[in-house]
Motif scaffolding. Sequence first.
Motif, PDB file in Angstrom:
ATOM      1  N   ASN A 403      28.150  12.540  20.845  1.00  0.00           N
ATOM      2  CA  ASN A 403      27.796  11.335  21.153  1.00  0.00           C
ATOM      3  C   ASN A 403      27.264  10.942  22.395  1.00  0.00           C
ATOM      4  N   LEU A 404      26.876  11.687  23.354  1.00  0.00           N
ATOM      5  CA  LEU A 404      26.216  11.522  24.513  1.00  0.00           C
ATOM      6  C   LEU A 404      24.720  11.696  23.830  1.00  0.00           C
ATOM      7  N   ILE A 405      24.377  12.537  23.202  1.00  0.00           N
ATOM      8  CA  ILE A 405      23.091  12.611  22.608  1.00  0.00           C
ATOM      9  C   ILE A 405      22.608  11.485  21.701  1.00  0.00           C
ATOM     10  N   THR A 406      23.630  10.953  20.884  1.00  0.00           N
ATOM     11  CA  THR A 406      23.310   9.828  19.958  1.00  0.00           C
ATOM     12  C   THR A 406      22.964   8.526  20.771  1.00  0.00           C
ATOM     13  N   MET A 407      23.763   8.488  22.086  1.00  0.00           N
ATOM     14  CA  MET A 407      23.422   7.304  22.971  1.00  0.00           C
ATOM     15  C   MET A 407      21.939   7.611  23.534  1.00  0.00           C
ATOM     16  N   ALA A 408      21.546   8.709  24.071  1.00  0.00           N
ATOM     17  CA  ALA A 408      20.229   8.885  24.606  1.00  0.00           C
ATOM     18  C   ALA A 408      19.299   8.682  23.525  1.00  0.00           C
ATOM     19  N   MET A 409      19.622   9.028  22.204  1.00  0.00           N
ATOM     20  CA  MET A 409      18.398   8.548  21.103  1.00  0.00           C
ATOM     21  C   MET A 409      18.390   7.247  20.809  1.00  0.00           C
ATOM     22  N   ASP A 410      19.741   6.495  21.023  1.00  0.00           N
ATOM     23  CA  ASP A 410      19.637   5.092  20.463  1.00  0.00           C
ATOM     24  C   ASP A 410      18.878   4.231  21.469  1.00  0.00           C
ATOM     25  N   ASN A 411      18.965   4.638  22.820  1.00  0.00           N
ATOM     26  CA  ASN A 411      18.211   3.843  24.008  1.00  0.00           C
ATOM     27  C   ASN A 411      16.998   4.813  24.487  1.00  0.00           C
ATOM     28  N   LYS A 412      16.551   5.532  23.541  1.00  0.00           N
ATOM     29  CA  LYS A 412      15.270   6.223  23.839  1.00  0.00           C
ATOM     30  C   LYS A 412      15.145   6.805  25.298  1.00  0.00           C
ATOM     31  N   ILE A 413      16.167   7.425  25.597  1.00  0.00           N
ATOM     32  CA  ILE A 413      16.067   8.123  27.005  1.00  0.00           C
ATOM     33  C   ILE A 413      15.511   9.314  26.775  1.00  0.00           C
ATOM     34  N   PRO A 414      14.367   9.438  27.544  1.00  0.00           N
ATOM     35  CA  PRO A 414      13.542  10.876  27.215  1.00  0.00           C
ATOM     36  C   PRO A 414      14.475  12.019  27.520  1.00  0.00           C
ATOM     37  N   TYR A 415      14.048  13.162  26.894  1.00  0.00           N
ATOM     38  CA  TYR A 415      14.800  14.589  26.841  1.00  0.00           C
ATOM     39  C   TYR A 415      14.530  15.071  28.193  1.00  0.00           C
ATOM     40  N   THR A 416      13.406  14.642  28.984  1.00  0.00           N
ATOM     41  CA  THR A 416      13.305  15.423  30.468  1.00  0.00           C
ATOM     42  C   THR A 416      13.993  14.458  31.262  1.00  0.00           C
ATOM     43  N   TYR A 417      14.672  13.423  31.199  1.00  0.00           N
ATOM     44  CA  TYR A 417      15.758  12.846  31.793  1.00  0.00           C
ATOM     45  C   TYR A 417      16.877  13.791  31.783  1.00  0.00           C
ATOM     46  N   ILE A 418      17.238  14.020  30.617  1.00  0.00           N
ATOM     47  CA  ILE A 418      18.769  14.949  30.339  1.00  0.00           C
ATOM     48  C   ILE A 418      18.417  16.371  31.284  1.00  0.00           C
ATOM     49  N   ALA A 419      17.458  16.725  31.030  1.00  0.00           N
ATOM     50  CA  ALA A 419      16.905  17.935  31.499  1.00  0.00           C
ATOM     51  C   ALA A 419      17.290  17.772  33.179  1.00  0.00           C
ATOM     52  N   LYS A 420      17.320  16.889  34.141  1.00  0.00           N
ATOM     53  CA  LYS A 420      17.426  16.826  35.142  1.00  0.00           C
ATOM     54  C   LYS A 420      18.816  16.080  35.622  1.00  0.00           C
ATOM     55  N   GLN A 421      19.329  15.395  34.608  1.00  0.00           N
ATOM     56  CA  GLN A 421      20.767  14.478  34.954  1.00  0.00           C
ATOM     57  C   GLN A 421      21.653  15.430  35.632  1.00  0.00           C
ATOM     58  N   ILE A 422      22.267  14.849  36.706  1.00  0.00           N
ATOM     59  CA  ILE A 422      23.386  15.502  37.343  1.00  0.00           C
ATOM     60  C   ILE A 422      24.829  15.453  36.586  1.00  0.00           C
ATOM     61  N   PHE A 423      25.120  16.621  36.106  1.00  0.00           N
ATOM     62  CA  PHE A 423      26.511  16.665  35.493  1.00  0.00           C
ATOM     63  C   PHE A 423      27.403  17.630  36.163  1.00  0.00           C
ATOM     64  N   THR A 424      28.824  17.186  35.901  1.00  0.00           N
ATOM     65  CA  THR A 424      29.835  17.768  36.537  1.00  0.00           C
ATOM     66  C   THR A 424      29.703  19.340  35.946  1.00  0.00           C
ATOM     67  N   HIS A 425      30.444  20.113  36.930  1.00  0.00           N
ATOM     68  CA  HIS A 425      30.450  21.643  36.727  1.00  0.00           C
ATOM     69  C   HIS A 425      31.966  22.430  36.961  1.00  0.00           C
ATOM     70  N   PRO A 426      32.359  23.217  36.046  1.00  0.00           N
ATOM     71  CA  PRO A 426      31.894  23.918  34.906  1.00  0.00           C
ATOM     72  C   PRO A 426      32.128  23.016  33.629  1.00  0.00           C
ATOM     73  N   THR A 427      31.197  22.586  32.967  1.00  0.00           N
ATOM     74  CA  THR A 427      31.662  21.682  31.766  1.00  0.00           C
ATOM     75  C   THR A 427      30.391  22.015  30.671  1.00  0.00           C
ATOM     76  N   MET A 428      30.926  22.137  29.357  1.00  0.00           N
ATOM     77  CA  MET A 428      29.754  22.090  28.299  1.00  0.00           C
ATOM     78  C   MET A 428      28.717  21.269  28.363  1.00  0.00           C
ATOM     79  N   ALA A 429      29.172  19.987  28.663  1.00  0.00           N
ATOM     80  CA  ALA A 429      28.146  18.925  28.775  1.00  0.00           C
ATOM     81  C   ALA A 429      26.582  19.593  29.900  1.00  0.00           C
ATOM     82  N   GLU A 430      27.238  20.141  30.985  1.00  0.00           N
ATOM     83  CA  GLU A 430      25.951  20.625  31.801  1.00  0.00           C
ATOM     84  C   GLU A 430      25.001  21.378  31.231  1.00  0.00           C
ATOM     85  N   ASN A 431      25.409  22.040  30.372  1.00  0.00           N
ATOM     86  CA  ASN A 431      24.334  23.129  29.504  1.00  0.00           C
ATOM     87  C   ASN A 431      23.379  22.098  28.867  1.00  0.00           C
ATOM     88  N   LEU A 432      23.477  20.715  28.747  1.00  0.00           N
ATOM     89  CA  LEU A 432      22.344  20.037  28.211  1.00  0.00           C
ATOM     90  C   LEU A 432      21.166  20.003  29.026  1.00  0.00           C
TER      91      LEU A 432
END
Length: 438
Positions: A403-432
Amino acid sequence: MLMYDVIVIGFGKAGKTLAAKLSSQGKKVALIEKSKSMYGGTCINIACIPTKTLIVAAEKGLDFEQAMNEKNAVITRLNGKNYATIAGTGVDIIDATARFLSNKVIEIQAGDEKEELTAETIIINTGAVPTILPIPGLAESKFAVDSTGIQRLENLPKRLGVLGGGPIGLEFAHLYNTLGSQVTVLDASETFLPRIEPSIAALAKSYLEEDGIQFLQGVHTQEIKDDQNSLTVVTDKGDFEFDILLYATGRKPNTAGLGLENTDIQVTDRGAIQVNRHLETSVPGVFAVGDVNGGPQFTYMSLDDFRIVFNYLTGDGSYNLETRRNYATTLFIAPPLAQVGLTEQEARDKGLPVAVKELPVAAMPRGHVNADLRGAFKAVVNPETKEILGATLFGEAAGELINLITMAMDNKIPYTYIAKQIFTHPTMAENLNDLFAI
Ligand SMILES: Cc1cc2nc3c(=O)[nH]c(=O)nc-3n(C[C@H](O)[C@H](O)[C@H](O)COP(=O)(O)OP(=O)(O)OC[C@H]3O[C@@H](n4cnc5c(N)ncnc54)[C@H](O)[C@@H]3O)c2cc1C
Ligand SMILES: NC(=O)c1ccc[n+]([C@@H]2O[C@H](COP(=O)([O-])OP(=O)(O)OC[C@H]3O[C@@H](n4cnc5c(N)ncnc54)[C@H](O)[C@@H]3O)[C@@H](O)[C@H]2O)c1
């Protein structure tokens, strides 16, 4: 004749939400539901909620009887809660079967009693029913059940056959295998999960096989024969004996008995009620929402159908099928398998510039924390526009993360942003971060 502003036929997701919203805006609304055991609709009573409750219970180690008890308790609770919530908004909930006598006149029947209702706005939300293929012996078999029947079994079948390798077949295969049945899936498709990224589909199949499920692809079933306590499925790949056979070969829009022949409402070649982009049928003021209109068969799509009709009735109609954006799917096996947008091949077939990355769960710190290294994530992006074209997540928490990825796609958030987004650790999300470092 009883007069209403709005009549809703069927207690599905879109219908009940429209009924409640329009009633709280002062409209006089009737919601007609043919079965008390279906208050809240298919999802609550015989689909998403009971099946996922059973799967979670089985994965926790509960046995067949405990899992069934847990499931029954959850649906009783939610069925009652749904009735109370909708009734609490002032909607008249009518226990009866509805059918059209003409474009705007509905006949309701409960036992021998009949009554007529009319309204300017009518919402058809009657759902879908399992397809029963014309395989000789299938409809008559005492041991062949559909997705509802398999939730009402009294004993765990020793040998379960599953006809169909779609979401219903695979989720029940996973469930009953976890509960201890010997499960065999007979799928007519040559390819396992043909719409999923092939590398991930192959991984999913290998895990299900490791867990003990047997698969036969490209099977053509010729006949079902009942024996004393079991049945035999006769196919072009041999005969198979089971205690119970689940048939899960698709669901078709539920229009039987609705009296559409008494109206100008058109039906498509595939039996769905034909609608325009606002989900209005060929009769102005009559709408078809949820599975019955032939759209994607998911509860969240029925909810989105509510948004479309509500926007048309009370707003400017700018939200419609043409402005609907991305939607994801999740298959609840272990681990869950979620997908949104295009696969690599679909993106290449469209002639788009494509770059991809696949990351195994074994490379993810949280996979080690979870002691579950099964799975992989795959991303498909456009390296020129930096858009995310699609993603397939197979691993713990995939059904949430998609659902995070769907939100990024809907809002045309570039994948280069997610590559540098600050995620909590240790989570599955951080692997994005790593997945989108393409
Ligand atoms: C086993 C299974 C598992 C599923 N799992 C998921 C999942 O995990 N996630 C997901 O998103 N989707 C899932 N789905 C799909 C999802 O359940 C459906 O897409 C969704 O419930 C469709 O809702 P709806 O709004 O079309 O109407 P429904 O909820 O189907 O409601 C239709 C209602 O109309 C009533 N009705 C029918 N005819 C009449 C009539 N003539 N008069 C009065 N009442 C009538 C019915 O009794 C029913 O209550 C699953 C489906 C199945 C079968
Ligand atoms: N997790 C979820 O979101 C979820 C879970 C369950 C159901 N659903 C919804 O319910 C819908 C219906 O599910 P479904 O699995 O019944 O249908 P489906 O149409 O998705 O899959 C049907 C399967 O049956 C197979 N099949 C067709 N004819 C066959 C035959 N003669 N012999 C053997 N196999 C045959 C097809 O190859 C396919 O694999 C889904 O498409 C989905 O929208 C969603």
